[in-house]
Design a protein around this motif. Structure first.
Motif, PDB file in Angstrom:
ATOM      1  N   PRO A 119       0.796  -1.234   0.000  1.00 36.33           N
ATOM      2  CA  PRO A 119       0.000   0.000   0.000  1.00 36.33           C
ATOM      3  C   PRO A 119       0.823   1.276   0.000  1.00 36.33           C
ATOM      4  CG  PRO A 119      -0.951  -1.598   1.514  1.00 36.33           C
ATOM      5  CD  PRO A 119       0.349  -2.168   1.040  1.00 36.33           C
ATOM      6  N   ILE A 120       2.017   1.250   0.599  1.00 37.03           N
ATOM      7  CA  ILE A 120       2.842   2.459   0.633  1.00 37.03           C
ATOM      8  C   ILE A 120       3.292   2.863  -0.763  1.00 37.03           C
ATOM      9  CG2 ILE A 120       5.017   1.214   0.926  1.00 37.03           C
ATOM     10  CD1 ILE A 120       3.965   4.577   2.514  1.00 37.03           C
ATOM     11  N   SER A 211      -2.776  12.629   5.589  1.00 41.59           N
ATOM     12  CA  SER A 211      -2.906  12.260   6.988  1.00 41.59           C
ATOM     13  C   SER A 211      -1.569  11.778   7.518  1.00 41.59           C
ATOM     14  CB  SER A 211      -3.965  11.165   7.147  1.00 41.59           C
ATOM     15  OG  SER A 211      -4.101  10.782   8.485  1.00 41.59           O
ATOM     16  N   GLN A 212      -1.127  12.373   8.634  1.00 39.99           N
ATOM     17  CA  GLN A 212       0.143  12.037   9.257  1.00 39.99           C
ATOM     18  C   GLN A 212      -0.064  11.849  10.745  1.00 39.99           C
ATOM     19  OE1 GLN A 212       2.946  11.472   7.731  1.00 39.99           O
ATOM     20  NE2 GLN A 212       2.591  12.300   5.683  1.00 39.99           N
ATOM     21  N   PRO A 213       0.736  10.971  11.400  1.00 36.45           N
ATOM     22  CA  PRO A 213       0.625  10.833  12.850  1.00 36.45           C
ATOM     23  C   PRO A 213       1.029  12.121  13.544  1.00 36.45           C
ATOM     24  CG  PRO A 213       1.853   9.007  11.903  1.00 36.45           C
ATOM     25  CD  PRO A 213       1.707  10.035  10.821  1.00 36.45           C
ATOM     26  N   GLN A 214       0.341  12.434  14.627  1.00 40.97           N
ATOM     27  CA  GLN A 214       0.646  13.643  15.388  1.00 40.97           C
ATOM     28  C   GLN A 214       1.760  13.375  16.370  1.00 40.97           C
ATOM     29  OE1 GLN A 214      -2.671  15.650  17.205  1.00 40.97           O
ATOM     30  NE2 GLN A 214      -1.452  16.236  18.953  1.00 40.97           N
ATOM     31  N   TYR A 215       2.709  14.294  16.428  1.00 41.05           N
ATOM     32  CA  TYR A 215       3.820  14.175  17.366  1.00 41.05           C
ATOM     33  C   TYR A 215       3.372  14.651  18.732  1.00 41.05           C
ATOM     34  CZ  TYR A 215       8.356  14.884  19.593  1.00 41.05           C
ATOM     35  OH  TYR A 215       9.421  14.856  20.455  1.00 41.05           O
ATOM     36  N   THR A 285       8.799   5.107   2.974  1.00 37.25           N
ATOM     37  CA  THR A 285       9.024   3.661   2.971  1.00 37.25           C
ATOM     38  C   THR A 285       7.979   2.884   3.749  1.00 37.25           C
ATOM     39  OG1 THR A 285      10.516   3.875   4.872  1.00 37.25           O
ATOM     40  CG2 THR A 285      11.500   3.926   2.664  1.00 37.25           C
ATOM     41  N   ALA A 286       7.191   3.564   4.581  1.00 38.91           N
ATOM     42  CA  ALA A 286       6.164   2.874   5.363  1.00 38.91           C
ATOM     43  C   ALA A 286       5.190   3.894   5.914  1.00 38.91           C
ATOM     44  CB  ALA A 286       6.799   2.071   6.506  1.00 38.91           C
ATOM     45  N   PHE A 287       3.962   3.432   6.159  1.00 37.45           N
ATOM     46  CA  PHE A 287       2.999   4.256   6.863  1.00 37.45           C
ATOM     47  C   PHE A 287       3.379   4.296   8.330  1.00 37.45           C
ATOM     48  CE2 PHE A 287       0.386   2.844   3.239  1.00 37.45           C
ATOM     49  CZ  PHE A 287      -0.045   4.077   2.787  1.00 37.45           C
ATOM     50  N   ASP A 294       6.598   8.210  14.674  1.00 38.90           N
ATOM     51  CA  ASP A 294       6.052   9.527  14.429  1.00 38.90           C
ATOM     52  C   ASP A 294       7.083  10.435  13.798  1.00 38.90           C
ATOM     53  OD1 ASP A 294       3.723   8.733  15.443  1.00 38.90           O
ATOM     54  OD2 ASP A 294       3.803   9.890  17.302  1.00 38.90           O
ATOM     55  N   PRO A 295       6.704  11.295  12.870  1.00 42.63           N
ATOM     56  CA  PRO A 295       7.656  12.227  12.287  1.00 42.63           C
ATOM     57  C   PRO A 295       7.982  13.330  13.268  1.00 42.63           C
ATOM     58  CG  PRO A 295       5.447  12.659  11.473  1.00 42.63           C
ATOM     59  CD  PRO A 295       5.357  11.427  12.312  1.00 42.63           C
TER      60      PRO A 295
END
Length: 419
Positions: A119-120, A211-215, A285-287, A294-295
């Motif tokens: 999927p990535i 959509s991104q993870p929240q830090y 490279t990955a979700f 987390d970024p």
């Protein structure tokens, strides 16, 4: 025994093992870590950092020699280059962690091989040489748009691979196109939600949000709790934010004196240097689904980290430094055909029905950019109609399938001031 049958029997043999005691805890789609029964004398144990208590034991398939495992997966990856046969490569990555790591090393990105595997791949840039050919099916009754891999429904039939699904949601002041990996759950809290396209009230300007993870440094858990969460069959819920990664604007044409639609895209997540010789585009490279992935936290203009709640949204534009180096795309100007008395573009047979939605995007290079003329003439994205509610979408580097799909969705919006 054929190689494909040999691979598919791995899961059946593993499930029939008498030492397995936790099969009832796992769902069908769960990618299991290296876990097996403690009765296996040849298995090794893993321990948490700073703890002597073993919590994971490797399965029997993790003990295969690396050379043999590498040769098996390479043969499967080389033989199956298209869907649905490509699912055998995904099955290899679902056996255990060691298989998954080797499979990820062997499988190439769409930029390198020209096809999808995981999927990535939908968020990775397309190939440089030839475009990836897809088609979009519009369902008017449900306001749903489905992106499929293939030339057309007539040629691909039931073998076409569904890549992404978008749901159109009308609001009081805007319209949202919510984009998902699958069409099972059309909610923002769904694990399949990856982004959206939002328009203004007039339908002349759009923004693409990923959509991104929240830090959140306070939410970081201990290694033990992270491992316990990872071993669960259901992925943990991670607070997520929406980052503005691109903007799309349609030129106003109220009097209808400027010809066909004119649009311009600013891709904030793609630098203009990606089209220069030796340039590269961002390739995830990955979700990021787990807290330790987390970024880095977003930083505002004053150098402070903004405070955000659960499922909050960042709707502001990126810093000016990012906007100045972002890649700009513009639609290729059509020519007027005297005999047909209409505007025409060369879609190379991929578009057969005249429509105001048809367009081709090329790079809008400035004089100071070191981009070759041949690169400026390449069509990066083309979209057009081939039948009732059927449209083709061909894209190439540096766009990803998600970005190309979002740009094409903007053409479906109502634009009374842009026609």
């Amino acid at each position: 025994m054929p190689l494909k049958t040999f691979i598919r029997e791995f899961g059946n043999i593993s499930n029939k093992s008498p030492g397995r005691k936790d099969n009832h805890r796992r769902g069908r789609s769960h990618i299991a870590p290296e876990a097996a029964s403690s009765s296996s004398s040849s298995s090794s144990t893993l321990s948490l950092a700073g703890s002597s208590t073993p919590i994971i034991e490797q399965g029997q398939w993790a003990n295969l020699p690396p050379e043999l495992l590498l040769d098996i997966i390479q043969r499967v990856e080389t033989k199956e280059i298209c869907w649905p046969g490509r699912r055998d490569v995904v099955a290899c990555a679902s056996v255990c962690k060691s298989w998954r790591e080797i499979t990820k090393e062997i499988v190439k990105t769409p930029e390198q091989c020209g096809f999808f595997t995981f999927p990535i791949s939908l968020k990775q840039p397309g190939p440089r040489d030839a475009p990836i050919q897809c088609f979009i099916r519009r369902e008017r009754e449900t306001s749903t748009y489905r992106l499929h891999l293939g030339l057309s429904p007539a040629l691909s039939g039931d073998l076409s691979k569904q890549l992404l699904v978008a749901k159109r949601v009308r609001r009081a002041t805007c319209t949202d196109f919510m984009i998902y990996l699958k069409g099972d759950d059309f909610s923002k809290s769904s694990n399949d939600y990856i982004g959206k396209l939002r328009s203004n009230f007039l339908g002349s300007k759009f923004n693409i949000f990923e959509s991104q993870p929240q830090y959140d440094s306070t939410a970081q858990s201990s290694p033990r709790s992270r491992w316990k969460t990872y071993l669960k069959s259901v992925p943990p819920k991670v607070p997520r934010i929406s980052l503005n990664t691109a903007s799309i604007s349609y030129e106003l044409n109220v009097l209808r004196t400027k010809g066909p639609r004119r649009l311009k895209c600013i891709m904030y997540s793609i630098p203009v240097s990606s089209l220069e010789e030796g340039g590269t585009a961002r390739t995830p490279t990955a979700f990021a689904n787990f807290p330790d992935e987390d970024p880095s936290p977003p930083v505002d203009s004053k150098g402070k980290k903004p405070r955000m709640g659960f499922n909050s949204t960042v709707c502001g534009k990126p810093p000016k430094s990012v906007q100045s180096t972002a890649l700009a795309l513009k639609n290729k100007a059509p020519r007027w055909h005297e005999q047909l008395q209409c505007w025409c573009l060369n879609f190379k047979g991929r578009v057969t029905v005249a429509s105001v939605k048809n367009f081709q995007l090329v790079a809008a290079a400035e004089p100071g950019h070191n981009i070759a003329v041949a690169e400026q003439d390449k069509v990066i994205l083309q979209f057009g109609k081939i039948g009732k509610d059927i449209f083709t979408m061909d894209y190439r580097y540096p766009l990803s399938a998600f970005q190309a799909f979002a740009i094409c969705l903007s053409s479906f919006g109502t634009k009374p001031v842009c026609e």
